[in-house]
Design an enzyme around this catalytic site. Structure first.
Site, PDB file in Angstrom:
ATOM      1  N   CYS A  46       8.544  10.938   3.304  1.00 29.90           N
ATOM      2  CA  CYS A  46       9.656  11.387   4.132  1.00 29.90           C
ATOM      3  C   CYS A  46      10.477  10.202   4.610  1.00 29.90           C
ATOM      4  O   CYS A  46      10.476   9.868   5.795  1.00 29.90           O
ATOM      5  CB  CYS A  46       9.113  12.201   5.299  1.00 29.90           C
ATOM      6  SG  CYS A  46       8.018  13.500   4.730  1.00 29.90           S
ATOM      7  N   TYR A  80      -0.268  -6.511  -6.027  1.00 31.97           N
ATOM      8  CA  TYR A  80       0.391  -6.093  -4.782  1.00 31.97           C
ATOM      9  C   TYR A  80       0.804  -4.622  -4.776  1.00 31.97           C
ATOM     10  O   TYR A  80       1.812  -4.265  -4.189  1.00 31.97           O
ATOM     11  CB  TYR A  80       1.588  -7.015  -4.488  1.00 31.97           C
ATOM     12  CG  TYR A  80       1.179  -8.471  -4.431  1.00 31.97           C
ATOM     13  CD1 TYR A  80       0.381  -8.931  -3.387  1.00 31.97           C
ATOM     14  CD2 TYR A  80       1.545  -9.368  -5.430  1.00 31.97           C
ATOM     15  CE1 TYR A  80      -0.034 -10.260  -3.342  1.00 31.97           C
ATOM     16  CE2 TYR A  80       1.133 -10.697  -5.386  1.00 31.97           C
ATOM     17  CZ  TYR A  80       0.346 -11.128  -4.343  1.00 31.97           C
ATOM     18  OH  TYR A  80      -0.063 -12.427  -4.303  1.00 31.97           O
TER      19      TYR A  80
HETATM   20  C1  LIG Z   1      -0.262 -15.275  -2.024  1.00 32.91           C
HETATM   21  C2  LIG Z   1      -0.858 -16.588  -2.272  1.00 32.91           C
HETATM   22  C3  LIG Z   1      -1.175 -16.964  -3.571  1.00 32.91           C
HETATM   23  C4  LIG Z   1      -0.870 -16.129  -4.783  1.00 32.91           C
HETATM   24  O1  LIG Z   1       0.466 -15.830  -4.907  1.00 32.91           O
HETATM   25  P1  LIG Z   1       0.978 -15.156  -6.295  1.00 32.91           P
HETATM   26  O2  LIG Z   1       2.439 -14.994  -6.093  1.00 32.91           O
HETATM   27  O3  LIG Z   1       0.269 -13.836  -6.402  1.00 32.91           O
HETATM   28  O4  LIG Z   1       0.597 -16.077  -7.383  1.00 32.91           O
HETATM   29  C5  LIG Z   1      -1.795 -18.186  -3.750  1.00 32.91           C
HETATM   30  N1  LIG Z   1      -2.083 -18.986  -2.696  1.00 32.91           N
HETATM   31  C6  LIG Z   1      -1.795 -18.630  -1.426  1.00 32.91           C
HETATM   32  C7  LIG Z   1      -2.150 -19.538  -0.319  1.00 32.91           C
HETATM   33  C8  LIG Z   1      -1.177 -17.426  -1.178  1.00 32.91           C
HETATM   34  O5  LIG Z   1      -0.877 -17.096   0.093  1.00 32.91           O
END
Ligand SMILES: *Cc1c(COP(=O)(O)O)cnc(C)c1O
Length: 467
Positions: free
Chosen positions: A371, A401
């Protein structure tokens, strides 16, 4: 040559090979298949929406890292997609695992991950989370603030390796990315700030904490490898500075993740061979300039390993054409299973999954069931004009994600995660039922005692049993 090369050209029948799982194919009945399994069978067995993960694609991405980045330690960022089975794949392939909460840590430990290979992240770790991490014996804690160092000092009972997170102040804007490497944001220390020196001091003065190196993470969806070279050019001098001021020679440099992947055909991705060359060159130059011994490099990809392995299967519920306006295709999921479109304006590749269509393609907007006017999953994507309720749509590149960011908005249970490999299906996480949701609702205790009650006409008991 892949199976797809032998098939007739099916323009709108399957997602582009650059964004869909490596084992994607179309069978003789015209159904989209992943891992040798038709997505229609998954919809029949597990319902829709369902997240489907191609195990071969996931493992293949890891192997590509290992062959392209020799001598570089690879740690998988669990926040992109984590279940116990996924953690086992990661361990079997020989990678370390990043976690950033007590929950992710618990999943890793429940999977039997060697704690020594776990890296604990987070800008607001609680004392309890730090205690869990050090008690489990995680290999590395990445500290983010002075307060955290005090908390860590209070709970540590045995020697603990520590990295300090810094912001190299590299602006990746204009690189269609999410920026975390600039100074003015919530993560880490600024290298030329007094607090950074104090952090190094406090860690080195604690008898159980060992500072082994620095960490940085520039952001996400980075496709220009030279940004990582620039980070190395910032951080090696910082390490030389620590040697000069504190008399310590750090041996580890973790340059984070954020490796970009395409979501649509033709979009760029981070080239790992180019990254390898850039990292080598930057290290050689920066270490020579500072007369500093070459540190061991770690990278932390999440999305680049998990995104393309995943496909979400939805069932079309209704179609609406606005006079002189757009055609809306409404599916049985939406922003609860994929919040990235509403959050970031992310784009996805969409395909009809259950049949071939000879119809013309026409722009349609795929919307969710929630909604919210903003609950769109894909705007103006080309889909066959004869789409009808009951058809299945597959969204490519949803391995990262999506499951990990899903919510129960509108009390819609989160989808199952199903893996496929060599014609076999495995349920990694079951669908969340209404009973699961009610189980947390203290006010629902009355109904909750109903399981033995016969099914009533409203179907309430059936719901409680998740039937
Ligand atoms: C989110 C994150 C990643 C991975 O990011 P991607 O875009 O999925 O590769 C790696 N290291 C840290 C510290 C993060 O916060």
């Amino acid at each position: 040559m892949t199976l797809l090369d032998h098939l007739p050209p099916l323009r709108h029948a399957h997602p582009d090979r650059a964004v869909c799982p490596s084992t994607s194919a179309v069978d003789s009945a015209g159904r989209l298949c992943v891992g040798g399994i038709a997505l229609t069978s998954i919809a029949d067995e597990f319902g829709t929406p369902s997240y489907v993960i191609d195990e071969a694609d996931f493992r293949g991405r890891i192997r590509h890292y290992q062959s392209a980045l020799r001598g570089v330690r690879v740690v998988y960022a669990g926040k992109s997609l984590l279940t116990t089975t996924v953690a086992r794949w990661v361990a079997e392939e020989g990678l370390g695992l990043d976690v950033c909460s007590a929950g992710e840590l618990a999943v890793a430990l429940a999977a039997g991950t060697d704690p020594a290979r776990i890296v604990m992240h987070g800008n607001a770790k609680t004392v309890d989370e730090l205690r869990d991490a050090v008690t489990a014996g995680v290999g590395t804690v990445v500290v983010d603030s002075l307060t955290e160092i005090s908390h860590l000092a209070g709970v540590v009972r045995r020697p603990q390796r520590v990295l300090v997170r810094v912001t190299p102040d590299i602006d990746i804007h204009g690189h269609r990315a999410i920026n975390t490497g600039v100074a003015d944001q919530k993560f880490g220390f600024t290298v030329d700030d007094a607090e950074f020196g104090e952090a190094v001091d406090r860690i080195s003065q604690h008898r159980l904490l060992t500072l082994v190196g620095l960490h940085c993470h520039l952001g996400s969806q980075i496709t220009d490898p030279t940004l990582y070279g620039r980070a190395i050019h910032r951080l090696v001098p910082a390490m030389a500075d620590i040697r000069a001021r504190h008399g310590m020679t750090l041996s580890e440099l973790n340059i984070g993740g954020g490796h970009g992947v395409p979501y649509l055909a033709g979009e760029p991705e981070l080239d790992l061979q180019a990254l390898s060359v850039t990292v080598d060159r930057a290290l050689a130059e920066a270490c020579a300039a500072a007369d500093f011994p070459r540190p061991n490099i770690t990278v932390e990809p999440g999305r680049a390993i998990s995104a393309r392995a995943g496909v979400t299967v939805y069932r079309i519920q209704t179609l609406k054409s606005r006079p002189g306006g757009r055609t809306f295709v409404a599916v049985d999921g939406g922003m609860s299973d994929n919040p990235r479109v509403a959050l970031y304006g992310a784009n996805y590749t969409v395909a009809l999954a259950n049949r071939q269509s000879a119809s013309q393609v026409t722009p349609m907007t795929v919307v969710g069931r929630h909604c919210e006017a903003g609950d769109e999953l894909a705007r103006d994507v080309l889909l066959p004009a004869d789409l009808r309720p009951g058809d299945l749509l597959a969204f490519a590149c949803t391995g990262a994600y999506n499951h990990s960011m899903a919510s129960t908005y509108n009390s819609v249970g989160r989808p199952p995660v199903v893996s496929v490999a060599d014609g076999r299906v495995r349920e990694l996480v079951r669908r969340e039922t209404v009973a699961d949701l009610l189980a947390r609702d203290r006010g629902a205790l009355d109904i909750g005692r109903a399981p033995t009650r016969p099914r009533n006409s409203s179907g309430c008991a059936a719901l409680l049993h998740g039937e």
